[in-house]
Design an enzyme around this catalytic site. Structure first.
Site, PDB file in Angstrom:
ATOM      1  N   PRO A  95       0.839  -1.201   0.000  1.00 54.13           N
ATOM      2  CA  PRO A  95       0.000   0.000   0.000  1.00 54.13           C
ATOM      3  C   PRO A  95       0.872   1.248   0.000  1.00 54.13           C
ATOM      4  CG  PRO A  95      -0.048  -1.069   2.153  1.00 54.13           C
ATOM      5  CD  PRO A  95       0.742  -1.962   1.233  1.00 54.13           C
ATOM      6  N   HIS A  96       0.414   2.268  -0.714  1.00 58.62           N
ATOM      7  CA  HIS A  96       1.195   3.501  -0.795  1.00 58.62           C
ATOM      8  C   HIS A  96       0.258   4.665  -1.065  1.00 58.62           C
ATOM      9  CE1 HIS A  96       0.950   1.705  -4.803  1.00 58.62           C
ATOM     10  NE2 HIS A  96       0.899   2.941  -5.271  1.00 58.62           N
ATOM     11  N   ALA A  97       0.707   5.844  -0.673  1.00 60.28           N
ATOM     12  CA  ALA A  97      -0.112   7.037  -0.883  1.00 60.28           C
ATOM     13  C   ALA A  97       0.781   8.268  -0.826  1.00 60.28           C
ATOM     14  CB  ALA A  97      -1.192   7.125   0.186  1.00 60.28           C
TER      15      ALA A  97
END
Length: 154
Positions: free
Chosen positions: A65-67
């Site tokens: 997950p990344h943001a």
């Protein structure tokens, strides 16, 4: 860029049980707040929003997950090892037990992509993943992750 540049030892943790993807994002948000002084709620919201574009479970029990986040000053990583694998809507439909999360500044541009490629390469190494799954001590997990890259470069 190296894993040691983006992953603090205190941003590595083993979690005994996680009941949902949303709960996992809460755990990641809390660790981002304690490790990098980011606002937990903003991290959670950014991760949920990004996940809405498509699942970040890449297969083989791994999620990345990344943001992007306005409050982030650099690309920062968080690693969680789940003792009980979690359904993550991964591409191969397998539950996830290794989670490497990246939070990047909104203006990170190519640095965010370089970090994502670095983490992806590291987590694709089956020997590294086997070692990560065999250990639960956060300091050991951090060492495995930071040393994996130097051994790949050799």
């Amino acid at each position: 860029m190296q894993i040691a540049d983006i992953l603090k030892p205190e941003a590595v943790k083993t979690i005994a049980s996680c009941t949902s993807k949303k709960r996992l994002f809460h755990d990641l948000g809390e660790l981002a707040e304690t490790s990098y002084d980011l606002k937990s709620a903003e991290v959670i919201e950014a991760l949920i929003e990004r996940e809405g574009l498509g699942p970040t479970g890449v297969g083989h029990g791994i999620a990345l997950p990344h943001a992007r986040l306005a409050g982030a000053t650099a690309v920062q990583g968080i690693f969680l090892r789940l003792e009980k694998p979690l359904n993550f809507d991964s591409v191969d439909r397998q539950p996830v037990d290794l989670v490497f999360c990246l939070i990047a500044p909104e203006c990170a541009g190519v640095d965010h992509l370089k970090a994502l490629a670095l983490v992806s390469r590291t987590m694709r190494d089956s020997a590294t993943c086997t070692k990560l799954r065999a250990n639960s001590d956060p300091a050991t997990l951090h060492t495995i992750l930071t040393e994996a890259q130097s051994s790949q470069a050799a």
